[in-house]
Design an enzyme around this catalytic site. Structure first.
Site, PDB file in Angstrom:
ATOM      1  N   HIS A 115      32.307  37.118  45.461  1.00 16.30           N
ATOM      2  CA  HIS A 115      31.252  36.781  44.506  1.00 16.30           C
ATOM      3  C   HIS A 115      30.230  35.910  45.225  1.00 16.30           C
ATOM      4  O   HIS A 115      30.560  35.250  46.215  1.00 16.30           O
ATOM      5  CB  HIS A 115      31.816  36.028  43.303  1.00 16.30           C
ATOM      6  CG  HIS A 115      32.729  36.842  42.448  1.00 16.30           C
ATOM      7  ND1 HIS A 115      32.276  37.902  41.694  1.00 16.30           N
ATOM      8  CD2 HIS A 115      34.064  36.765  42.235  1.00 16.30           C
ATOM      9  CE1 HIS A 115      33.310  38.436  41.053  1.00 16.30           C
ATOM     10  NE2 HIS A 115      34.408  37.771  41.374  1.00 16.30           N
ATOM     11  N   ASP A 121      43.633  41.274  47.164  1.00 15.16           N
ATOM     12  CA  ASP A 121      42.724  41.203  46.011  1.00 15.16           C
ATOM     13  C   ASP A 121      41.419  40.511  46.423  1.00 15.16           C
ATOM     14  O   ASP A 121      40.874  39.687  45.679  1.00 15.16           O
ATOM     15  CB  ASP A 121      43.369  40.514  44.799  1.00 15.16           C
ATOM     16  CG  ASP A 121      42.590  40.755  43.506  1.00 15.16           C
ATOM     17  OD1 ASP A 121      41.593  41.502  43.527  1.00 15.16           O
ATOM     18  OD2 ASP A 121      42.985  40.177  42.477  1.00 15.16           O
TER      19      ASP A 121
END
Lengths: 428, 337
Positions: A306, A302
């Site tokens: 960011h 996953d």
């Protein structure tokens, strides 16, 4: 071009072997293979050689969010983690929910990727959970799986149609199971930690309730279904029962849910904010038990990049997600092989043949005639992870500063060396 | 305020500059005031002493002091607050500090500046302390971490997490009546989930040995609350039984619209404090509220007006004194710069 890898341990063999690669294919496997002068050689003494890892849950962000990651930076990060195949999620900007966008995305992959990138496409148009995307057309044009990851389908009638329609494609649907009413507004695991920090909680039931409902739709339709990033004990229990019932259900977990709990959030560390959230220590143990007893089939990162700026917001406003490709091997090897006593054979299946089976890819094997997609690993190499010295464009990792044991030293994709640890370390 | 006879009033003639000892030193070396949990007993004792002095200055209507003449305090309120902001402003002015009130709606924050950048901007302008209120839990700690020791962050409320000056003024108010906190039975009633006041009070008063019982609608009690060292009740009655102090919390009316409570009338019936329910508490029990009160929802109109039982006005008065004390203790050590 040919490449000779010498003295590596090719599991399950217990004695070092040599491996010759020519034009992207393994051509010879044996003892004391002769070195030719023109040939590039890797000394793999003391190292393990495995098929390249397959990550069935990656976000490369490229389309539209290249500040976070690009296909170039993300696939290099994957290579640094020993991955030679990643399945990328469809929640890009725009969403990969039609053939034109998929074609554009595939062109970007051809231009930039250093390893194999397999696209997952959206189950529903715009990830809106309402109308099905053109699943058959998407599959014909290279979508390997379907997922509304990040925007899980809430309407079971839609999910039912998706599972039925997916029969046309033969592709797996991957579920990020979450009841969005139960999780609404939540930031971290509902717990004493959340209460003390004054943060809204995400109860474990947001995941287990969704899984229980979805399992019933799998029972109804009979289509194969995969639950990604299980985070709590109840989810493991439900998947275990579903498998015992004979349903075609599979599941994966992330390295971070294996290694961290809600207690690691400390003083509002946004690098520990992800969805599903870090759960309790008991949940962590249940997940490890789920791997040991075969309930859980795969490890998936996953990987969710960011920017620093985004993660420097408050805990409430910072986005969910952490990066994970470069640390996945060391973290899971430590937890599962060293601490939980999993065999090498079973451990590496979680990263190679099991995800291949779920995604209906050819089984990765190391033998003459097979594609040379390999990870060469020093399981005893100790290093300190610093995401700012890492390969990914993003730095949002809770493992920054952690001492890790075990490192991918070389990654070979189609016969080419796409990652060499020594190069990174020389300027680290 | 004069209705109550307060214990241990400060020795006549004591001034803030007479304060000394390890507590004062620790305050002066302290970088920030983010919550109540890291305050030492010495710091708390010094704070009470300083608050007594300030309280006496205020009640005598003494002219403002000039102790913080060289300091600038910025009131940085990202969330509306009339009371806390006025209280801080009065406190700072009484010490002679320059006060800067930031109008957030018209500032660059509305244009997307981060809270860290706003703090850095104020630092660059020479501000010595920022009194910050923000809707995000952890926002004060986050800004403090980025700013470091270069100016003092005083947390005036961060989300649901902490409101240390409110807890400290509540502590001061309680200690004026019962100097010994250990063994006191304190009940906290209402919406605990969304209350920074409850959390900071629980952390402070339980550390000091108070026995704390909380009660509120089950939908407004956060999970595993007992891990904070309190006894949790769904109904009001067992929580206030034998209590020496009953703190009621403000109920935001939108909780009803959010579906967390069925109706205000049901809340009133179950959780409103009135004289009848107070009969369960200790004979001389007091009622507290951080304000502003929703009269007849949290406390009955009649009980709120009962000057023998209600400490609400005292809390407000003590708010200025305690905030004066905090500003003085945090800022007096830096010298004239």
């Amino acid at each position: 071009m040919t490449l000779l890898i010498k003295n590596g341990l090719v599991l399950p063999s217990e004695k070092p072997q040599d491996l010759r690669i020519k034009d992207g294919i393994i051509v010879e496997l044996g003892n004391n293979l002769e070195t030719t002068k023109t040939e590039k050689t890797i000394d793999a003494s003391g190292m393990l050689i495995t098929p390249g890892f397959i990550d069935m849950h990656t976000h490369l962000r490229d389309l539209g969010q290249q500040d976070k990651e690009t296909i170039a930076s993300g696939t290099k990060a994957a290579a640094a983690g020993g991955f030679t195949t990643v399945l990328t999620m469809a929640n890009t900007e725009p969403v990969i929910d039609n053939v034109a966008i998929l074609a554009f995305y595939k062109q970007k992959i051809r231009d930039q990727a250093v390893i194999e990138v397999l696209p997952a496409a959206a189950v529903t148009k715009g990830l809106q959970g309402k109308e099905l995307s053109d699943m058959a057309g998407l599959a014909d044009n290279g979508a390997i799986a379907f997922s509304d990851d990040g925007m899980p389908i809430q309407n079971l009638a839609v999910l039912r149609r998706a599972l039925e329609y997916a029969r046309l494609t033969g592709n797996i649907i991957i579920s990020h199971a979450e009841d969005r009413d139960l999780s609404a507004g939540g930031i971290i695991h509902e717990s004493a930690v959340a209460t003390n920090l004054g943060l809204a909680g995400i109860p474990w039931a947001a995941e287990t309730a969704a899984i229980a409902r979805e399992i019933e739709i799998v029972r109804l339709t009979g289509s194969p279904y995969h639950f990604t990033h299980l985070s709590c004990a109840g989810s493991v229990r439900l998947v275990r029962q579903a498998k015992e019932d004979g349903l075609s259900i599979t599941a994966d977990v992330t390295p971070h849910h294996l290694n961290l709990s809600v207690d690691d959030i400390g003083n509002y560390r946004t690098c520990c904010k992800m969805n599903p959230p870090l759960r309790s220590a008991e949940d962590q143990e249940a997940i490890i038990e789920g791997i040991k007893d075969g309930t859980i089939d795969a490890i998936a990162t996953d990987h969710a990049p960011h920017t620093d700026l985004e993660k420097e917001q408050t805990m409430a406003t910072a986005p969910f997600g952490i990066i994970g490709l470069e640390t996945a091997f060391a973290l899971t090897y430590q937890k599962l092989v060293r601490e939980a006593g999993l065999s090498h054979e079973r451990f590496f299946r979680l990263l190679t043949s099991n995800p291949a089976r779920i995604l209906q890819l050819p089984e990765p094997k190391i033998k003459a005639g097979e594609k040379a997609n390999l990870a060469i690993i020093n399981p005893n190499f100790s290093w300190k992870y610093d995401s700012h010295q890492g390969v990914s464009r993003a730095h949002n990792s809770p493992f920054c500063g952690r001492s890790l044991h075990g490192k991918v030293m070389f990654t070979i994709f189609q016969g080419n060396i796409v990652f060499t640890a020594a190069e990174r370390m020389s300027h680290a | 305020m004069p209705e109550h006879t307060f214990a241990n009033a400060s020795a006549p003639g004591r001034t803030l500059t007479d304060l000394e000892g390890p507590g004062l030193k620790q305050w002066q070396q302290r970088s920030h005031l983010l919550d109540t949990d890291d305050l030492t007993l010495e710091e708390l004792n010094t704070l009470l002493e300083a608050a007594r002095i300030c309280s006496s200055l205020i009640s005598k209507q003494e002219p403002p002091l000039s102790l913080l003449n060289y300091s600038t305090v910025a009131n940085l309120f990202y969330e509306n607050s009339t009371r806390t902001r006025s209280s801080f402003e009065l406190a700072a002015r009484r010490l002679g500090a320059t006060v800067l009130n930031l109008d957030i709606a018209s500032s660059s924050v509305a244009k997307g500046e981060t809270i860290a950048d706003t703090a850095k901007t104020l630092l660059a302008m020479g501000v010595n302390a920022i009194v910050q209120r923000h809707s995000a839990s952890g926002s004060a700690a986050q800004v403090a971490e980025i700013i470091g020791n270069s100016l003092k962050i005083i947390n005036a409320g961060d989300g649901w997490h902490a409101h240390p000056t409110q807890a400290l003024l509540d502590y001061f108010t309680i200690s004026q009546i019962s100097p010994k906190i250990k063994g006191l039975k304190i009940a906290i009633i209402g919406d605990i989930t969304h209350s920074r006041v409850a959390r900071s009070n629980i952390r402070l008063l339980s550390k000091l040995g108070a026995v704390i019982d909380v009660a509120g609608p089950p939908t407004l009690l956060p999970s595993e609350l007992s891990a904070m060292g309190v006894k949790v009740h769904d109904r009001l009655e067992p929580a206030i039984e034998g209590a020496d102090f009953v703190m009621t919390l403000r109920l935001q009316l939108e909780r009803q619209q959010d579906g967390l409570i069925p109706s205000l009338s049901e809340y009133r019936k179950l959780y409103r404090l009135d004289s009848t329910k107070m009969a369960l508490a200790a004979p001389q029990a007091y009622v507290m509220h951080p304000g502003p009160i929703n009269r007849d929802l949290e406390i009955s109109h009649e009980l709120a007006n009962d000057q023998k039982r209600s400490l609400v006005s005292t809390q407000v008065a003590n708010g200025v004194a305690v905030r004066m004390a905090i500003l003085y203790l945090l800022l007096s050590g830096k010298g004239k710069n």
